[in-house]
Design a protein around this motif. Sequence first.
Motif, PDB file in Angstrom:
ATOM      1  N   ILE A  98       0.849  -1.183   0.038  1.00  0.00           N
ATOM      2  CA  ILE A  98      -0.033   0.083   0.083  1.00  0.00           C
ATOM      3  C   ILE A  98       0.902   1.280  -0.067  1.00  0.00           C
ATOM      4  CG2 ILE A  98      -0.276  -0.150   2.567  1.00  0.00           C
ATOM      5  CD1 ILE A  98      -2.989   1.090   2.182  1.00  0.00           C
ATOM      6  N   ASP A  99       0.457   2.355  -1.100  1.00  0.00           N
ATOM      7  CA  ASP A  99       1.280   3.517  -1.025  1.00  0.00           C
ATOM      8  C   ASP A  99       0.404   4.792  -0.666  1.00  0.00           C
ATOM      9  OD1 ASP A  99       3.334   5.203  -1.278  1.00  0.00           O
ATOM     10  OD2 ASP A  99       3.242   5.104  -3.414  1.00  0.00           O
ATOM     11  N   VAL A 100       0.813   5.863  -0.295  1.00  0.00           N
ATOM     12  CA  VAL A 100       0.010   6.854   0.078  1.00  0.00           C
ATOM     13  C   VAL A 100       0.770   8.330  -0.662  1.00  0.00           C
ATOM     14  CG1 VAL A 100       1.165   7.372   2.438  1.00  0.00           C
ATOM     15  CG2 VAL A 100      -1.271   8.253   1.991  1.00  0.00           C
ATOM     16  N   SER A 101       0.092   9.236  -1.004  1.00  0.00           N
ATOM     17  CA  SER A 101       0.620  10.580  -1.347  1.00  0.00           C
ATOM     18  C   SER A 101      -0.423  11.326  -0.819  1.00  0.00           C
ATOM     19  CB  SER A 101       0.625  10.276  -2.974  1.00  0.00           C
ATOM     20  OG  SER A 101      -0.537  10.221  -3.519  1.00  0.00           O
ATOM     21  N   SER A 102       0.045  12.687  -0.653  1.00  0.00           N
ATOM     22  CA  SER A 102      -1.006  13.918  -0.359  1.00  0.00           C
ATOM     23  C   SER A 102      -0.311  14.931  -1.109  1.00  0.00           C
ATOM     24  CB  SER A 102      -0.960  14.134   1.203  1.00  0.00           C
ATOM     25  OG  SER A 102      -1.887  14.821   1.671  1.00  0.00           O
ATOM     26  N   THR A 103      -1.082  15.473  -2.236  1.00  0.00           N
ATOM     27  CA  THR A 103      -0.333  16.577  -2.965  1.00  0.00           C
ATOM     28  C   THR A 103      -1.428  17.572  -3.162  1.00  0.00           C
ATOM     29  OG1 THR A 103      -0.965  15.270  -5.027  1.00  0.00           O
ATOM     30  CG2 THR A 103       1.386  15.178  -4.046  1.00  0.00           C
TER      31      THR A 103
END
Length: 443
Positions: A421-426
């Motif tokens: 699982i990966d996460v990004s917040s942009t």
Amino acid sequence: MTTHLTTAKSTPDLAFISQHLFTAILWVNEDLSITWLNAQAEQLLAISSGRLLNQPILALLSPEELKPKDSPSINNDEVYEQNCSLAERFELAKQYQQPFIDHDHIINTQLNGNLSFSVDYSVTPLIYEQKTYFIIEMWGKDRQSRISEEQRQQQQYGVARHMLRSVAHEIKNPLAGIRGAAQLLQRKFIKFSDDANLNGSASTAMSSKNSGSSHNDDLQKTTEKLRGYTDIIISETDRLTHLVGQFLGSNQLPNWQILNIHEPLEHVLSLVINQYPQLTLQRDYDLSLPELCADKDQLIQVFLNLINNACESMTEFEQTLQQQELSEAKKLQSIDSETDIDCHIDYQPTLHIQTRVAFQHTIIGHQHKQVLQVNITDNGSGIDPELIGQIFFPMVTSRAAGTGLGLSIVQDIISHHRGMIDVSSTQVQGQQQTRFTLYLPFH
């Protein structure tokens, strides 16, 4: 005279071989249009072959060259000098049959939603069936570093889970002893209270003016108070036992079954969507996805945690915006008493669910030809950049009411499914966008 017999060797299917390479390959004709690409190119560029085929290669590698040269805001001579460089390099490569390489090239094109990333690529001209073609090979600059980072994080998560479970086991046994002792005390207090009531009733029957009655009342109050204390001990040990149980995870073995990923997704959405009527839900499903082998209940737990987190984040963000708008309106009203308070905000909570197939994807050192990819995206308040690398560790949370266990449980379940699982917040078009991406192998 001897005759040398030679056996004809079958020529390998180069297109078939190219589909199984780690390198992204594009086949470009003399007009600089893309005529073929392998699966790794689709994965690297995040663009399907249907969108890339027959597109000019300049739209991918140098989209500014396709802009009109007579733009009123740009000098034509400057545009010619800047925008014809890559096209000229292709022409020179064709003329002299000389390959060229470009390092640290930034790809930023509308074909993949302006997703920006860095690649190295080579261009090799060749003559095939008396026509000029170009083979373009691409290597993602971030691929190796991403794989190394994933392996490092998985090791850290493993160590953290092992330490946490060891501590949880040490805590669990004393908690059971504390609860048992508190229950014994509670039973003693109940028995003592009942005896006091019987004695009090007997003494009252003998003499209503007996001073022992008030003494029994005091004992009754004391025992009730002590029972209240034991109730607190028992309830708090139950709460801690439940928390420790979450640390330790379920002891049940996974119930592996063949399922369609949209089944647990839709089950969770049917539960959650009624709780947030103001939410806009966007589904972008690939209904042709193969089935996968997984534990349905565990996947429901994963999606429930992720989607609930997203909805709560958007709800909290909306409330914050409303409070800010109300505060501003009150300030304006204090200046001008005739100003009406309007708390309308231009914000729409939006949850986007997308399912896709990712090709040639590496999960913890294992290369998979195809994996399931699920994107869960919200436009809430986002995640603090300082927490983004630690968000899956236990007891780490960005929400005031969060326990910091939900994402740790998600990480644990996905690991048991040999996924990641990966996460990004942009920031995207002026809005914060948080995306959790799940990768699950089909086999």
